[in-house]
Scaffold this motif. Structure first.
Motif, PDB file in Angstrom:
ATOM      1  N   VAL A   1      -5.556  -8.642   4.171  1.00  0.00           N
ATOM      2  CA  VAL A   1      -4.591  -8.672   5.176  1.00  0.00           C
ATOM      3  C   VAL A   1      -4.864  -9.689   6.085  1.00  0.00           C
ATOM      4  O   VAL A   1      -4.245 -10.473   6.441  1.00  0.00           O
ATOM      5  CB  VAL A   1      -4.595  -7.341   5.927  1.00  0.00           C
ATOM      6  CG1 VAL A   1      -3.789  -7.280   7.043  1.00  0.00           C
ATOM      7  CG2 VAL A   1      -4.049  -6.361   5.122  1.00  0.00           C
ATOM      8  N   GLU A   2      -6.119  -9.822   6.409  1.00  0.00           N
ATOM      9  CA  GLU A   2      -6.549 -10.626   7.422  1.00  0.00           C
ATOM     10  C   GLU A   2      -6.441 -11.991   7.083  1.00  0.00           C
ATOM     11  O   GLU A   2      -6.144 -13.037   7.856  1.00  0.00           O
ATOM     12  CB  GLU A   2      -8.071 -10.522   7.750  1.00  0.00           C
ATOM     13  CG  GLU A   2      -8.278  -9.010   8.823  1.00  0.00           C
ATOM     14  CD  GLU A   2      -9.831  -8.525   8.835  1.00  0.00           C
ATOM     15  OE1 GLU A   2      -9.933  -7.983   9.761  1.00  0.00           O
ATOM     16  OE2 GLU A   2     -10.705  -9.148   8.330  1.00  0.00           O
TER      17      GLU A   2
ATOM     18  N   ILE B   1       4.725  -3.114   8.553  1.00  0.00           N
ATOM     19  CA  ILE B   1       4.477  -2.648   7.213  1.00  0.00           C
ATOM     20  C   ILE B   1       5.821  -1.966   6.396  1.00  0.00           C
ATOM     21  O   ILE B   1       6.446  -0.988   6.792  1.00  0.00           O
ATOM     22  CB  ILE B   1       3.427  -1.606   7.220  1.00  0.00           C
ATOM     23  CG1 ILE B   1       2.252  -2.076   7.909  1.00  0.00           C
ATOM     24  CG2 ILE B   1       3.074  -1.111   5.788  1.00  0.00           C
ATOM     25  CD1 ILE B   1       1.059  -0.999   7.994  1.00  0.00           C
TER      26      ILE B   1
ATOM     27  N   ASN C   1      -0.376 -14.092  -2.761  1.00  0.00           N
ATOM     28  CA  ASN C   1      -0.273 -14.374  -1.277  1.00  0.00           C
ATOM     29  C   ASN C   1      -0.334 -15.894  -1.105  1.00  0.00           C
ATOM     30  O   ASN C   1       0.324 -16.427  -0.537  1.00  0.00           O
ATOM     31  CB  ASN C   1      -1.319 -13.743  -0.534  1.00  0.00           C
ATOM     32  CG  ASN C   1      -1.068 -12.258  -0.673  1.00  0.00           C
ATOM     33  OD1 ASN C   1       0.050 -11.430  -0.951  1.00  0.00           O
ATOM     34  ND2 ASN C   1      -2.047 -11.112  -0.492  1.00  0.00           N
TER      35      ASN C   1
ATOM     36  N   THR D   1      -6.022  -2.343  11.052  1.00  0.00           N
ATOM     37  CA  THR D   1      -6.110  -3.970  11.032  1.00  0.00           C
ATOM     38  C   THR D   1      -4.553  -4.298  11.409  1.00  0.00           C
ATOM     39  O   THR D   1      -4.222  -5.363  12.099  1.00  0.00           O
ATOM     40  CB  THR D   1      -6.493  -4.314   9.714  1.00  0.00           C
ATOM     41  OG1 THR D   1      -7.819  -3.838   9.455  1.00  0.00           O
ATOM     42  CG2 THR D   1      -6.179  -5.894   9.516  1.00  0.00           C
ATOM     43  N   ALA D   2      -3.680  -3.410  10.641  1.00  0.00           N
ATOM     44  CA  ALA D   2      -2.139  -3.925  10.693  1.00  0.00           C
ATOM     45  C   ALA D   2      -1.904  -3.624  12.262  1.00  0.00           C
ATOM     46  O   ALA D   2      -1.045  -4.587  13.018  1.00  0.00           O
ATOM     47  CB  ALA D   2      -1.386  -3.137   9.631  1.00  0.00           C
TER      48      ALA D   2
ATOM     49  N   LEU E   1       3.012  -6.731   5.735  1.00  0.00           N
ATOM     50  CA  LEU E   1       2.471  -5.999   4.653  1.00  0.00           C
ATOM     51  C   LEU E   1       3.492  -5.169   4.036  1.00  0.00           C
ATOM     52  O   LEU E   1       4.111  -4.455   4.632  1.00  0.00           O
ATOM     53  CB  LEU E   1       1.306  -5.182   5.346  1.00  0.00           C
ATOM     54  CG  LEU E   1       0.122  -4.518   4.468  1.00  0.00           C
ATOM     55  CD1 LEU E   1      -0.416  -5.659   3.392  1.00  0.00           C
ATOM     56  CD2 LEU E   1      -0.601  -3.729   5.087  1.00  0.00           C
TER      57      LEU E   1
ATOM     58  N   SER F   1      -4.245 -13.300   4.728  1.00  0.00           N
ATOM     59  CA  SER F   1      -3.131 -13.483   4.501  1.00  0.00           C
ATOM     60  C   SER F   1      -2.299 -14.011   5.898  1.00  0.00           C
ATOM     61  O   SER F   1      -1.380 -14.794   5.850  1.00  0.00           O
ATOM     62  CB  SER F   1      -2.336 -12.234   3.906  1.00  0.00           C
ATOM     63  OG  SER F   1      -2.883 -12.065   2.640  1.00  0.00           O
TER      64      SER F   1
ATOM     65  N   VAL G   1      -1.632  -6.348  -1.033  1.00  0.00           N
ATOM     66  CA  VAL G   1      -2.937  -6.504  -0.798  1.00  0.00           C
ATOM     67  C   VAL G   1      -3.598  -5.026  -1.941  1.00  0.00           C
ATOM     68  O   VAL G   1      -2.685  -4.135  -2.297  1.00  0.00           O
ATOM     69  CB  VAL G   1      -3.637  -6.094   0.398  1.00  0.00           C
ATOM     70  CG1 VAL G   1      -3.111  -7.089   1.532  1.00  0.00           C
ATOM     71  CG2 VAL G   1      -2.891  -4.671   1.099  1.00  0.00           C
TER      72      VAL G   1
ATOM     73  N   ILE H   1      -7.047  -0.123   7.015  1.00  0.00           N
ATOM     74  CA  ILE H   1      -5.790  -1.079   6.705  1.00  0.00           C
ATOM     75  C   ILE H   1      -4.805  -0.884   7.783  1.00  0.00           C
ATOM     76  O   ILE H   1      -4.368  -1.740   8.437  1.00  0.00           O
ATOM     77  CB  ILE H   1      -5.324  -0.609   5.416  1.00  0.00           C
ATOM     78  CG1 ILE H   1      -6.181  -0.710   4.155  1.00  0.00           C
ATOM     79  CG2 ILE H   1      -3.833  -1.430   5.216  1.00  0.00           C
ATOM     80  CD1 ILE H   1      -5.685  -0.353   2.828  1.00  0.00           C
TER      81      ILE H   1
END
Length: 324
Positions: free
Chosen positions: A124-125, A166, A93, A158-159, A136, A127, A112, A155
């Motif tokens: 994720v956060e 995604i 990343n 968060t997304a 993602l 990136s 991830v 996950i």
């Protein structure tokens, strides 16, 4: 402007690492190029187009593609032990972020360690908030674990919170042992696995729970558009299918975007287009496995309005990537 939302890359750091590995996964030099092994009997060749951005840009110029979204090619990081998976994900990343900062023609989706959801959420956060990545990319199963496993919920949460698209990418299919001959893993195995992944996300209630989740399913929706009537029929006759969702599966599927990767047979593409309309179709090439020129020309030659072509080639991607 033309945006390709689905392009593969093997970063130079990832290439360097896997050249040193033995067993699976690993990369070996072969016939002036490379061969990547990602499972028992599973491998694919690649050349400089996968890692040399100057070569990639020449093909983008030739095809008229202005912007390409990069994502790490399979096998990703989930086949590694925890510390190595975390390390490679961060390294990858970081390199993807550096590419996008130096060259405005590229954006990237983060990789991830899905196998370790606590680490995945943190990456994720990081990136997005620190590296500026735009989405993602996740496998269609995580070492055999289906995507509706509750352990993955943080996950998805968060997304959804970060409004990230995604991309669900094929990986080693769950029934790969019966697909080794005749190239059936790539012909049907990948599409079956992404189809299974999305149907489990629907029937498992993930899209019911996370209504703001933005999913992209490659290859014109895999085989779901072709089977959608059969899928809804199962919902209507099977009480188990109604335990976690409140509407027919087709209603959830219409929230999902599909890309155009390797979808050059018009009747098959039409299944997705007629079900979802141009509002949910995005140009995706799967480069370098597929010609960029052919990917773009297929959309340009469709018998649809210029406005719809514009949605497919740029506007829908702009919305997903928050470029507008």
């Amino acid at each position: 402007m033309i945006i390709d939302i689905h392009a593969e890359i093997i970063t130079k750091g990832y290439l360097s690492r896997l050249l040193k590995f033995r067993g699976v996964p690993r990369i070996e030099k072969k016939d002036g190029g490379y061969l990547i092994f990602y499972g028992d009997g599973l491998a694919y060749p690649f050349d400089e187009r996968m890692y040399d951005l100057s070569v990639r840009e020449k093909e983008m110029d030739k095809s008229g593609v202005d912007l390409q979204v990069l994502g790490l090619a399979i096998p990703g990081v989930d086949m590694f032990r925890k510390s190595v998976a975390e390390e490679i994900a961060k390294e990858t990343n970081n390199e993807l972020s550096e590419i996008t900062q130096k060259n405005s023609r590229f954006l990237a989706f983060a990789t991830v360690p899905m196998k370790y959801p606590d680490l995945a959420v943190k990456e994720v956060e990081r990136s997005v908030n620190e590296l500026g990545l735009r989405g993602l990319k996740i496998p269609s199963n995580v070492n055999g674990k289906p995507l509706d496993w509750e352990g993955f919920y943080p996950i998805y949460e968060t997304a959804e919170k970060l409004e990230l698209p995604i991309l669900i990418h094929p990986t080693t299919p769950l029934m790969s042992e019966v697909m080794m001959e005749y190239g059936l893993t790539t012909v049907v195995g990948f599409l079956f696995d992404t189809t299974l992944a999305v149907l489990r996300l629907i029937f498992g209630g993930v899209l019911e729970r996370y209504r703001g989740l933005k999913l992209i399913l490659p290859h014109a929706g895999s085989v779901i558009p072709y089977l959608i009537s059969r899928i809804d029929h199962q919902y209507n006759i099977n009480p188990d299918c109604k335990e976690k969702i409140s509407k027919p599966p087709s209603e959830y599927f219409k929230r999902i975007y599909v890309d155009t990767a390797q979808s050059f047979y018009l009747p098959a593409f039409s299944c997705a287009y007629q079900l979802l309309t141009a509002d949910k179709v995005v140009l995706g090439s799967d480069y370098p496995f597929v010609s960029l020129e052919k990917s773009v020309e297929f959309i340009k030659n469709l018998n649809i309005s210029d406005e719809e072509k514009e949605k497919i080639m740029v506007e829908n991607a702009k919305k997903l990537l928050k470029l507008v």
